[in-house]
Design a protein around this motif. Structure first.
Motif, PDB file in Angstrom:
ATOM      1  N   PHE A 156       0.503  -0.985  -0.308  1.00 38.09           N
ATOM      2  CA  PHE A 156      -0.036  -0.571  -0.046  1.00 38.09           C
ATOM      3  C   PHE A 156       0.963   1.702  -0.134  1.00 38.09           C
ATOM      4  O   PHE A 156       0.308   2.263  -0.534  1.00 38.09           O
ATOM      5  CB  PHE A 156      -1.009   0.616   1.431  1.00 38.09           C
ATOM      6  N   GLN A 162       3.339  -1.491  -6.391  1.00 37.27           N
ATOM      7  CA  GLN A 162       1.854  -1.316  -7.347  1.00 37.27           C
ATOM      8  C   GLN A 162       2.079  -1.125  -9.032  1.00 37.27           C
ATOM      9  O   GLN A 162       1.619  -1.556  -9.212  1.00 37.27           O
ATOM     10  CB  GLN A 162       1.145  -0.148  -6.188  1.00 37.27           C
ATOM     11  N   ALA A 169      -5.195  -3.856  -7.843  1.00 35.04           N
ATOM     12  CA  ALA A 169      -6.626  -3.426  -7.302  1.00 35.04           C
ATOM     13  C   ALA A 169      -7.207  -4.104  -6.506  1.00 35.04           C
ATOM     14  O   ALA A 169      -7.724  -4.384  -5.231  1.00 35.04           O
ATOM     15  CB  ALA A 169      -7.799  -2.177  -7.985  1.00 35.04           C
ATOM     16  N   ALA A 172      -5.391  -5.980  -3.852  1.00 31.64           N
ATOM     17  CA  ALA A 172      -5.493  -5.471  -2.676  1.00 31.64           C
ATOM     18  C   ALA A 172      -6.167  -5.036  -1.682  1.00 31.64           C
ATOM     19  O   ALA A 172      -6.550  -5.279  -0.696  1.00 31.64           O
ATOM     20  CB  ALA A 172      -5.146  -3.600  -2.937  1.00 31.64           C
ATOM     21  N   SER A 203      -3.242   5.580   4.144  1.00 30.89           N
ATOM     22  CA  SER A 203      -3.589   4.927   3.091  1.00 30.89           C
ATOM     23  C   SER A 203      -4.978   4.689   2.444  1.00 30.89           C
ATOM     24  O   SER A 203      -5.916   4.406   3.729  1.00 30.89           O
ATOM     25  CB  SER A 203      -3.265   3.200   2.312  1.00 30.89           C
ATOM     26  N   GLN A 204      -5.733   5.611   1.762  1.00 33.00           N
ATOM     27  CA  GLN A 204      -7.042   5.789   1.760  1.00 33.00           C
ATOM     28  C   GLN A 204      -7.282   4.759   1.473  1.00 33.00           C
ATOM     29  O   GLN A 204      -8.447   4.099   1.363  1.00 33.00           O
ATOM     30  CB  GLN A 204      -7.583   6.922   0.724  1.00 33.00           C
ATOM     31  N   ARG A 205      -6.955   4.176   0.288  1.00 37.25           N
ATOM     32  CA  ARG A 205      -7.344   2.794  -0.502  1.00 37.25           C
ATOM     33  C   ARG A 205      -7.368   1.492   0.354  1.00 37.25           C
ATOM     34  O   ARG A 205      -8.342   1.039   0.590  1.00 37.25           O
ATOM     35  CB  ARG A 205      -6.392   2.365  -1.285  1.00 37.25           C
ATOM     36  N   THR A 208     -10.381   2.453   2.981  1.00 32.92           N
ATOM     37  CA  THR A 208     -11.723   2.104   1.852  1.00 32.92           C
ATOM     38  C   THR A 208     -11.887   0.288   1.793  1.00 32.92           C
ATOM     39  O   THR A 208     -12.730   0.298   2.633  1.00 32.92           O
ATOM     40  CB  THR A 208     -11.634   2.568   0.947  1.00 32.92           C
ATOM     41  N   LEU A 209     -11.028  -0.339   2.227  1.00 31.35           N
ATOM     42  CA  LEU A 209     -10.992  -1.616   1.829  1.00 31.35           C
ATOM     43  C   LEU A 209     -11.430  -2.032   3.129  1.00 31.35           C
ATOM     44  O   LEU A 209     -11.889  -2.822   3.628  1.00 31.35           O
ATOM     45  CB  LEU A 209      -9.711  -2.423   1.687  1.00 31.35           C
TER      46      LEU A 209
END
Length: 290
Positions: A156, A162, A169, A172, A203-205, A208-209
């Motif tokens: 991340f 990445q 995506a 992750a 990490s925003q991602r 969210t996850l």
């Protein structure tokens, strides 16, 4: 880990899964404007055959002892697969327990010997995806597989990782779901608290996850990567338990293009011949993750 810290992990999981199910998936008419994503609480209650008031108590943590029948109905309405259903049942079954004795993760000597003899990328990881040991081919495959690295942090927070992953995506999402499965009810483990906190801040991602409360096994599969030296590689991945740690191996189909590229990578990286690794002590302690 907001829900974990509040102690209402069952309610947090129900709410997260409810918000991911559309009315159409549940067999309901779309209706007009909806203020919330996914299903409303009363819709879940109706479909599960329980009262809206009781379902509200479950989500808010006021009732933490639902029956197996209720849980099975909720699993059906929320369209949980076998792994997710098992996770739900586990959340409801958690009772007060004595604090677990924390002990450092150690790599057995035989695991070091096995790594030294494997001509394919292989490494040993802990429960929090810390790399505890690796062979030269693993490091040639990815320098982020050196001992002391953490695979989630790399995934991340490292742009090179990445770019390395062809389907970052989806990978992750699988990785975060596997972390939730691994943590289970061990939410007070300092290593997990530290790791989740760092990634949530950075990490925003990941945030969210993590909020989705997905759970998934990540024992095996196929990985496609873009190696900076030899190009595209498609490798199978397997995880094998050794005592309290996990041996992870990546291997190609015999005679494939990836097989030839791995042999080239071994030659370019001057991989040590099998059996030349120095002797190791019986147990090597977990290296601190930077």
């Amino acid at each position: 880990m907001k829900d974990e810290e509040s102690g209402n992990r069952l309610g947090g999981y129900l709410r997260a899964r409810r918000e991911l199910i559309s009315p159409a998936q549940a067999g309901l008419p779309p209706g007009g404007h909806r203020r919330v994503p996914g299903l409303r609480r009363e819709e879940v209650a109706l479909l599960a055959g329980i009262s809206p008031d009781y379902y509200l108590r479950l989500e808010r943590g006021r009732d933490r002892n639902p029956s197996l029948q209720v849980l099975e109905s909720l699993a059906r309405v929320l369209r949980l697969d076998d792994v997710e259903r098992t996770y739900l049942l586990g959340l409801a079954a958690v009772r007060a327990r004595a604090p677990r004795r924390k002990r450092p993760e150690r790599v057995p000597a035989r695991a070091h010997q096995l790594l030294a003899h494997l001509p394919i990328p292989a490494f040993v990881e802990g429960r929090a995806f810390d790399v505890l040991a690796s062979n030269p081919m693993a490091v040639a495959f990815s320098p982020r597989l050196r001992p002391g690295q953490n695979r989630l942090r790399s995934f991340f927070l490292d742009p090179e990782e990445q770019a390395f992953q062809q389907d970052w995506a989806n990978s992750a999402a699988d990785f975060v779901a596997a972390l939730r499965t691994t943590i289970g009810d061990d939410v007070d483990n300092p290593r997990f608290v530290e790791l989740v906190g760092e990634l949530a801040l950075s990490s925003q991602r990941f945030r969210t996850l993590w909020a989705r409360h997905d759970v998934r096994d990540l024992d095996g599969g196929t990985s496609a990567v873009d190696h900076p030296v030899v190009g595209e590689l498609r490798l199978h991945r397997d995880k094998l338990p050794i005592d309290d740690v996990i041996l992870v191996v990546y291997y190609p189909d015999k005679g494939s293009d990836t097989d030839e590229k791995l042999q080239l990578l071994a030659a370019l990286s001057h991989t040590e011949p099998a059996g030349t690794a120095p002797d190791r002590p019986a147990d090597v302690p977990h290296p601190k993750t930077p």
